[in-house]
Design a protein around this motif. Structure first.
Motif, mmCIF file in Angstrom:
data_model
loop_
_atom_site.group_PDB
_atom_site.id
_atom_site.type_symbol
_atom_site.label_atom_id
_atom_site.label_comp_id
_atom_site.label_asym_id
_atom_site.label_seq_id
_atom_site.Cartn_x
_atom_site.Cartn_y
_atom_site.Cartn_z
ATOM 1 N N LYS A 191 0.802 -1.194 -0.030
ATOM 2 C CA LYS A 191 -0.024 -0.026 -0.122
ATOM 3 C C LYS A 191 0.966 1.077 -0.098
ATOM 4 C CE LYS A 191 -3.980 -2.080 2.578
ATOM 5 N NZ LYS A 191 -4.466 -2.188 3.853
ATOM 6 N N ARG A 192 1.949 1.153 0.946
ATOM 7 C CA ARG A 192 2.736 2.481 0.980
ATOM 8 C C ARG A 192 4.153 2.476 0.261
ATOM 9 N NH1 ARG A 192 1.681 3.555 7.309
ATOM 10 N NH2 ARG A 192 -0.736 3.445 7.261
ATOM 11 N N SER A 193 4.547 1.429 -0.151
ATOM 12 C CA SER A 193 6.064 1.114 -0.438
ATOM 13 C C SER A 193 6.129 2.241 -1.609
ATOM 14 C CB SER A 193 6.149 -0.333 -1.040
ATOM 15 O OG SER A 193 7.636 -0.407 -1.349
ATOM 16 N N LYS A 194 7.386 2.691 -1.841
ATOM 17 C CA LYS A 194 8.210 3.395 -2.836
ATOM 18 C C LYS A 194 8.949 2.318 -3.435
ATOM 19 C CE LYS A 194 7.847 7.787 -0.178
ATOM 20 N NZ LYS A 194 8.530 8.998 0.329
ATOM 21 N N ASN A 195 9.013 1.340 -3.268
ATOM 22 C CA ASN A 195 9.903 0.345 -4.165
ATOM 23 C C ASN A 195 9.216 -0.123 -5.562
ATOM 24 O OD1 ASN A 195 10.815 -2.222 -5.353
ATOM 25 N ND2 ASN A 195 11.417 -2.952 -3.248
ATOM 26 N N ARG A 196 9.680 0.483 -6.500
ATOM 27 C CA ARG A 196 8.867 0.222 -7.856
ATOM 28 C C ARG A 196 8.614 -1.236 -8.193
ATOM 29 N NH1 ARG A 196 12.020 -0.844 -12.369
ATOM 30 N NH2 ARG A 196 14.247 -0.570 -11.865
ATOM 31 N N ARG A 211 5.071 -2.606 -8.375
ATOM 32 C CA ARG A 211 4.560 -3.418 -9.961
ATOM 33 C C ARG A 211 4.028 -4.545 -9.435
ATOM 34 N NH1 ARG A 211 6.957 -6.538 -13.727
ATOM 35 N NH2 ARG A 211 8.928 -6.955 -12.596
ATOM 36 N N ALA A 212 4.573 -5.534 -8.732
ATOM 37 C CA ALA A 212 4.421 -6.893 -8.510
ATOM 38 C C ALA A 212 2.962 -7.022 -7.651
ATOM 39 C CB ALA A 212 5.504 -7.521 -7.711
ATOM 40 N N ALA A 213 2.863 -5.962 -6.908
ATOM 41 C CA ALA A 213 1.342 -6.147 -6.083
ATOM 42 C C ALA A 213 0.325 -6.456 -6.762
ATOM 43 C CB ALA A 213 1.365 -5.007 -5.449
ATOM 44 N N ALA A 214 0.126 -5.689 -8.175
ATOM 45 C CA ALA A 214 -0.891 -6.281 -8.742
ATOM 46 C C ALA A 214 -1.025 -7.468 -9.347
ATOM 47 C CB ALA A 214 -1.025 -5.241 -9.942
#
Length: 322
Positions: A86-91, A95-98
């Protein structure tokens, strides 16, 4: 009435202690076994190049096999996954979350997702999952896998395309062009469009004089000449023999359709000349502006009449009926 002395209470206390110890020991062994089992199947996944993940819902930890971690550019273990997603600035995680959300959704069977790969190509992955519950029937974790089916998907695409394309000229075959034109007319009834049909002038003489192999080459050159003129929105197919069919989409005017026909006449002849065909190769074109009520058969009938008119004009020309 039974009475229990002090020694009896001591015995009961010892037995309860042993039972309690054994319970904790069994639980500890189960946890160790679970961890070892997890380590084993993740090592197996790495060896077999399997893209496996396990999401521990209670701990909010996402465990990934080595190939899966490399696919998404993540660590093997992602702590506080939901919070980070939800909050990560890790691109990479963003990208992977979706993809993981899709992979962890309840599914009937399997689903497919497209994932960008390191070489900038797109991979096709089949996703499957399994929901695991504890003894209280509470969801405990989700096991899932991304199976790389890119090669199979591309092969299926090639087979499908091959079934739609004329083997000689590499344009749509008769069945496909008829279906596509029927669909295009139905979906764009209010749009200004035109239907053209054409054939090679005196094609029998070409075959008789130069041979069928050269005749086949001429058909390929005709298709190439047509492609050089048509727009990406137009649809081109071979109806059979030396007859081709064209759907001109979004025609701004009658004059524009006539202009396209003139360019086709010139392009086909020029293509054959460049290829060194000893006979002059020309085509006659018949066309019709489409009407809202048209189906393929009605439009084709009018275009065929126009083709006859073009031949009466001396061939190597066109006639477009309104």
């Amino acid at each position: 009435m039974i009475t229990i002395g002090s020694e009896g209470y001591k015995t009961i206390a010892v037995l309860l202690g042993i039972a309690l110890f054994l319970s904790f020991y069994a639980l500890h062994r189960a946890r160790l076994y679970s961890q070892r089992l997890q380590e084993k199947y993740f090592k197996l996944a790495a060896t077999a190049n399997l893209y496996i993940f396990e999401y521990d819902i209670r701990k909010d930890v996402l465990h990934l096999s080595q190939p899966c971690a490399e696919l998404f550019g993540l660590e093997l273990h992602v702590e506080d996954y939901m919070e980070q997603a939800k909050r990560s600035k890790n691109r990479h995680l963003e990208r992977a979350a979706a993809y993981f959300d899709a992979a962890m959704a309840r599914q009937d069977g399997t689903a497919q997702v497209k994932i960008p790969l390191a070489d900038n190509s797109i991979g096709i992955f089949q996703v499957s999952n399994e929901f695991l519950y504890d003894r209280h029937n509470k969801l405990e974790c989700i096991l899932g896998m991304f199976a790389d089916v890119t090669a199979d998907f591309r092969q299926q695409e090639k087979l499908a395309a091959k079934a739609q394309v004329d083997a000689l000229t590499k344009v749509y075959n008769s069945g496909t062009i008829r279906r596509m034109l029927a669909k295009a007319m139905d979906e764009a009834a209010a749009e200004s469009a035109a239907l053209l049909i054409l054939d090679v002038d005196r094609f029998k003489a070409v075959n008789d004089s130069l041979g069928h192999q050269t005749g086949d080459r001429v058909l390929q050159l005709v298709a190439r000449g047509l492609k050089s003129v048509l727009r990406c929105t137009d649809i081109l197919g071979r109806l059979g023999g030396d007859e081709f069919c064209i759907y001109l989409a979004g025609v701004p005017s009658y004059a524009f359709a006539c202009e396209i026909c003139g360019r086709i006449n010139a392009a086909v002849t020029a293509e054959a000349e460049r290829a060194g065909i000893s006979m002059k190769i020309t085509v006659s074109i018949g066309g019709t502006m489409l009407r809202p009520e048209d189906d393929f058969e009605a439009a084709y009938a009018r275009a065929d009449i126009s083709l006859y008119e073009a031949k009466k004009l001396g061939r190597n020309t066109f006639f477009v009926g309104k």
